[in-house]
Motif scaffolding. Sequence first.
Motif, PDB file in Angstrom:
ATOM      1  N   TYR A   1       0.863  -1.186   0.000  1.00  0.00           N
ATOM      2  CA  TYR A   1       0.000   0.000   0.000  1.00  0.00           C
ATOM      3  C   TYR A   1       0.898   1.234   0.000  1.00  0.00           C
ATOM      4  O   TYR A   1       1.482   1.599   1.019  1.00  0.00           O
ATOM      5  N   ALA A   2       1.003   1.874  -1.151  1.00  0.00           N
ATOM      6  CA  ALA A   2       1.933   2.984  -1.341  1.00  0.00           C
ATOM      7  C   ALA A   2       1.368   4.296  -0.795  1.00  0.00           C
ATOM      8  O   ALA A   2       0.155   4.506  -0.742  1.00  0.00           O
ATOM      9  N   GLY A   3       2.294   5.192  -0.403  1.00  0.00           N
ATOM     10  CA  GLY A   3       1.925   6.558  -0.042  1.00  0.00           C
ATOM     11  C   GLY A   3       1.123   6.690   1.233  1.00  0.00           C
ATOM     12  O   GLY A   3       0.443   7.698   1.434  1.00  0.00           O
ATOM     13  N   ARG A   4       1.225   5.716   2.131  1.00  0.00           N
ATOM     14  CA  ARG A   4       0.465   5.773   3.382  1.00  0.00           C
ATOM     15  C   ARG A   4       1.306   6.393   4.487  1.00  0.00           C
ATOM     16  O   ARG A   4       2.496   6.113   4.616  1.00  0.00           O
ATOM     17  N   THR A   5       0.692   7.235   5.306  1.00  0.00           N
ATOM     18  CA  THR A   5       1.353   7.793   6.475  1.00  0.00           C
ATOM     19  C   THR A   5       1.182   6.827   7.634  1.00  0.00           C
ATOM     20  O   THR A   5       0.056   6.539   8.053  1.00  0.00           O
ATOM     21  N   VAL A   6       2.309   6.304   8.125  1.00  0.00           N
ATOM     22  CA  VAL A   6       2.292   5.286   9.166  1.00  0.00           C
ATOM     23  C   VAL A   6       3.113   5.779  10.348  1.00  0.00           C
ATOM     24  O   VAL A   6       4.199   6.337  10.172  1.00  0.00           O
ATOM     25  N   SER A   7       2.596   5.595  11.552  1.00  0.00           N
ATOM     26  CA  SER A   7       3.265   6.087  12.761  1.00  0.00           C
ATOM     27  C   SER A   7       4.209   5.034  13.331  1.00  0.00           C
ATOM     28  O   SER A   7       3.812   3.878  13.517  1.00  0.00           O
TER      29      SER A   7
ATOM     30  N   VAL B   1       6.093   8.123   8.992  1.00  0.00           N
ATOM     31  CA  VAL B   1       6.829   7.763   7.786  1.00  0.00           C
ATOM     32  C   VAL B   1       5.824   7.458   6.681  1.00  0.00           C
ATOM     33  O   VAL B   1       4.752   6.905   6.937  1.00  0.00           O
ATOM     34  N   THR B   2       6.187   7.813   5.437  1.00  0.00           N
ATOM     35  CA  THR B   2       5.336   7.506   4.286  1.00  0.00           C
ATOM     36  C   THR B   2       5.836   6.242   3.606  1.00  0.00           C
ATOM     37  O   THR B   2       7.026   6.106   3.328  1.00  0.00           O
ATOM     38  N   SER B   3       4.937   5.322   3.339  1.00  0.00           N
ATOM     39  CA  SER B   3       5.322   4.057   2.712  1.00  0.00           C
ATOM     40  C   SER B   3       5.765   4.278   1.272  1.00  0.00           C
ATOM     41  O   SER B   3       5.295   5.193   0.585  1.00  0.00           O
ATOM     42  N   SER B   4       6.666   3.420   0.795  1.00  0.00           N
ATOM     43  CA  SER B   4       7.206   3.518  -0.564  1.00  0.00           C
ATOM     44  C   SER B   4       6.194   3.009  -1.582  1.00  0.00           C
ATOM     45  O   SER B   4       5.071   2.610  -1.241  1.00  0.00           O
ATOM     46  N   SER B   5       6.596   2.970  -2.835  1.00  0.00           N
ATOM     47  CA  SER B   5       5.713   2.495  -3.908  1.00  0.00           C
ATOM     48  C   SER B   5       5.325   1.036  -3.735  1.00  0.00           C
ATOM     49  O   SER B   5       4.348   0.562  -4.323  1.00  0.00           O
ATOM     50  N   THR B   6       6.109   0.295  -2.947  1.00  0.00           N
ATOM     51  CA  THR B   6       5.804  -1.118  -2.683  1.00  0.00           C
ATOM     52  C   THR B   6       5.198  -1.331  -1.293  1.00  0.00           C
ATOM     53  O   THR B   6       4.992  -2.473  -0.879  1.00  0.00           O
ATOM     54  N   GLY B   7       4.955  -0.229  -0.567  1.00  0.00           N
ATOM     55  CA  GLY B   7       4.422  -0.326   0.780  1.00  0.00           C
ATOM     56  C   GLY B   7       5.478  -0.448   1.854  1.00  0.00           C
ATOM     57  O   GLY B   7       5.146  -0.580   3.037  1.00  0.00           O
TER      58      GLY B   7
END
Length: 263
Positions: free
Chosen positions: A187-193, A210-216
Amino acid sequence: MWNAVVAGGAAAVFTAMAAAPAGAAEGGASFSRVSLNGGKPIVIGVQEEVEVAGSFRMTTTRKFDYGPVVYPYRGRLADGDSLWNSITTSDCHPVAKGICDFKEWLTIDPRHVDFGNEDAGTWRTAARIFYVGDDYDFDDMDMPIQVQRATRVTVNAAPEPVVIGKTITVTGKVSRANWDTHTYQGYAGRTVSLQFKADGASSYTTVKKVTSSSTGALRTTVKAAKSGTWRWNYYGNSTSGAKASTGDHVVVWSGVRVMHAAR
């Protein structure tokens, strides 16, 4: 075809709704105390069936053929789309003359051909009853409910153990259920704590986002200050469920070795 529902403990397929019968008159029942999944989002993975509990009260003096039920729908009330599921309803639990309490269970199978990614998002809740003859009643309960694709989150914190003041690298991945392929995909582009719970503490504290990469993929670094547990926490959105990873414990030590003289 009409949604088929059998009361008294027998489940039947609950499919897309057809238009109301010609000449039928809407009305005759009122619904209250409606609850579906306790008001919480319905979060669905890629393989396992999900059972959603519901309850409601119906007031009517008319005889009915089958139903009543409450269910998620989109579009127009009587001829829109309903969320694919099967339904089991209880028999009437009498409250007073013409008043019944019902319980029901919606079973959702993500592998069904009529279920896919387009079903994620906001639905409305309706109540429905069919009377003897052609009469019926559809009521909009003015109660939104979220249907969400399940997420998975992993974590790894290294090195373990680590000397105080050194760098800890925390990695992981956030992925989301794809109901069309029945797999979990990055899941790309997600803001994760990134969160930390020190040894002896009762709860986690957010350290950074942190924002997840194109591969999550997730990756960041922190300075080692004290022993404790690290995890990633994704808070979800309207189409995706919230999920925290398990925790990864890291021991932080001073790096000083005490030598004992031989006696």
